[in-house]
Design a protein around this motif. Sequence first.
Motif, PDB file in Angstrom:
ATOM      1  N   LEU A   1      34.454  26.991 100.323  1.00 45.90           N
ATOM      2  CA  LEU A   1      34.670  25.675 100.911  1.00 45.90           C
ATOM      3  C   LEU A   1      34.346  24.578  99.894  1.00 45.90           C
ATOM      4  O   LEU A   1      33.564  24.784  98.976  1.00 45.90           O
ATOM      5  CB  LEU A   1      33.796  25.511 102.155  1.00 45.90           C
ATOM      6  N   HIS A   2      34.955  23.425 100.089  1.00 42.91           N
ATOM      7  CA  HIS A   2      34.668  22.263  99.249  1.00 42.91           C
ATOM      8  C   HIS A   2      33.827  21.285 100.056  1.00 42.91           C
ATOM      9  O   HIS A   2      34.055  21.075 101.246  1.00 42.91           O
ATOM     10  CB  HIS A   2      35.966  21.585  98.800  1.00 42.91           C
ATOM     11  N   ASP A   3      32.848  20.676  99.403  1.00 44.53           N
ATOM     12  CA  ASP A   3      32.046  19.654 100.074  1.00 44.53           C
ATOM     13  C   ASP A   3      31.871  18.474  99.124  1.00 44.53           C
ATOM     14  O   ASP A   3      32.591  18.358  98.116  1.00 44.53           O
ATOM     15  CB  ASP A   3      30.687  20.229 100.514  1.00 44.53           C
ATOM     16  N   VAL A   4      30.921  17.624  99.409  1.00 40.12           N
ATOM     17  CA  VAL A   4      30.735  16.418  98.601  1.00 40.12           C
ATOM     18  C   VAL A   4      30.323  16.746  97.164  1.00 40.12           C
ATOM     19  O   VAL A   4      30.492  15.926  96.259  1.00 40.12           O
ATOM     20  CB  VAL A   4      29.679  15.500  99.245  1.00 40.12           C
ATOM     21  N   THR A   5      29.791  17.930  96.954  1.00 39.44           N
ATOM     22  CA  THR A   5      29.362  18.305  95.610  1.00 39.44           C
ATOM     23  C   THR A   5      30.494  18.925  94.788  1.00 39.44           C
ATOM     24  O   THR A   5      30.342  19.154  93.599  1.00 39.44           O
ATOM     25  CB  THR A   5      28.187  19.304  95.673  1.00 39.44           C
TER      26      THR A   5
ATOM     27  N   CYS B   1      33.911  21.789  94.210  1.00 42.33           N
ATOM     28  CA  CYS B   1      34.500  23.093  94.481  1.00 42.33           C
ATOM     29  C   CYS B   1      33.417  24.179  94.496  1.00 42.33           C
ATOM     30  O   CYS B   1      32.568  24.245  93.616  1.00 42.33           O
ATOM     31  CB  CYS B   1      35.541  23.408  93.411  1.00 42.33           C
ATOM     32  N   LYS B   2      33.474  25.026  95.527  1.00 45.65           N
ATOM     33  CA  LYS B   2      32.511  26.124  95.666  1.00 45.65           C
ATOM     34  C   LYS B   2      33.136  27.486  95.351  1.00 45.65           C
ATOM     35  O   LYS B   2      32.508  28.522  95.573  1.00 45.65           O
ATOM     36  CB  LYS B   2      31.952  26.142  97.090  1.00 45.65           C
TER      37      LYS B   2
END
Length: 255
Positions: free
Chosen positions: A196-200, A202-203
Motif C-alpha cells: 500500500l501507499h501512504d503519506v510516506t 511507496c511500500k
Amino acid sequence: MEMENLIKHAGQQSLSQEFFQDLATSFSCTPIRAGKPDITWEQVQSWFQNKQKELQANSNSSPTALELFVDLSDSNVSSNATENSQKPKGKWSTELHELAFEARSAKDDAWYDVASFLSYRVVNSGELEVRVRYSGFGREDDEWVNVTRAVRERSIPLEASECHKVKVGDLVLSFQEREHQAVYCDAHVVDIQRGLHDVTGCKCIFVVRFDHDNTEEEIQLRRLCIRPAQITSAVTNTQQHDLFRNKDMKFSFLY
C-alpha cells in the motif's frame, strides 16, 4: 614559453632543420644554461613534433572537426562507424544535448553519471572507447570505457506513484550498499511484493538480483532507477504491459 608562442604561429606547417638548430643554439647560449649541456636541435625538433601531434589530436577532437555517430544498440560499433559518420546531424545531434549519460567503471562494475567526454580512441579490435570524467570526481578518476558496453543514457529515478512501471524481469540500476562501498549497479527484478501507499510513499518491495555477483536483495523503490528504454508501451490495449527497446536508436557523440 618561447616555444609555446612559436608553435602557435607555426601551426601544422613543416619546420626546417635550420630552424631547430638556430633555436637550440639560442637556448644553449642563454645565461641560465651556463655550465649545462647544450640543447641539441633533435631535442627541439622532438618537442615541436610532439606538440604538433597534440594540437592535431585536439583539433580532431573538437565538435566542428569530428562528428562520430555511434550505434548504442547491440550492433557492432566498428561495422557501423563509417556508415553512420556520413549521416547528417539531424535530430540526433539536437537530442544529444538534451540527454545525460552514465558510464560503467571497470574498477567496480558500478555506473556513474558522466560529467564530460574528454577524448576518444579506436582500439585494436576496432571498437570505440571514450575517456570520461565522472560527475563529482576529479581527473585522477578519469577512465577509458567501451562505448558499446559501458556508455548509455542515464537511468531514471522514479517517484512513489510510478512504481507500477517496474516489472519482473526488468533491467534496473539498483543501489548496492556493502561494508566498503555503496554504488549503483545493474540488476534484474526477480520478484515484486506490491504494498500500500501512504503519506510516506511507496511500500512495495522489489527483489533484485545483481548482475555482477548474482546476489539477491530486497529493496524499496527509492533505491532503484529504471532504464529509459524500459517504459510501458503506449497502446490502446491497457492490459498489454510489454516493454520495448528501440534497436535503431543512435546518438551523435561530439568530441
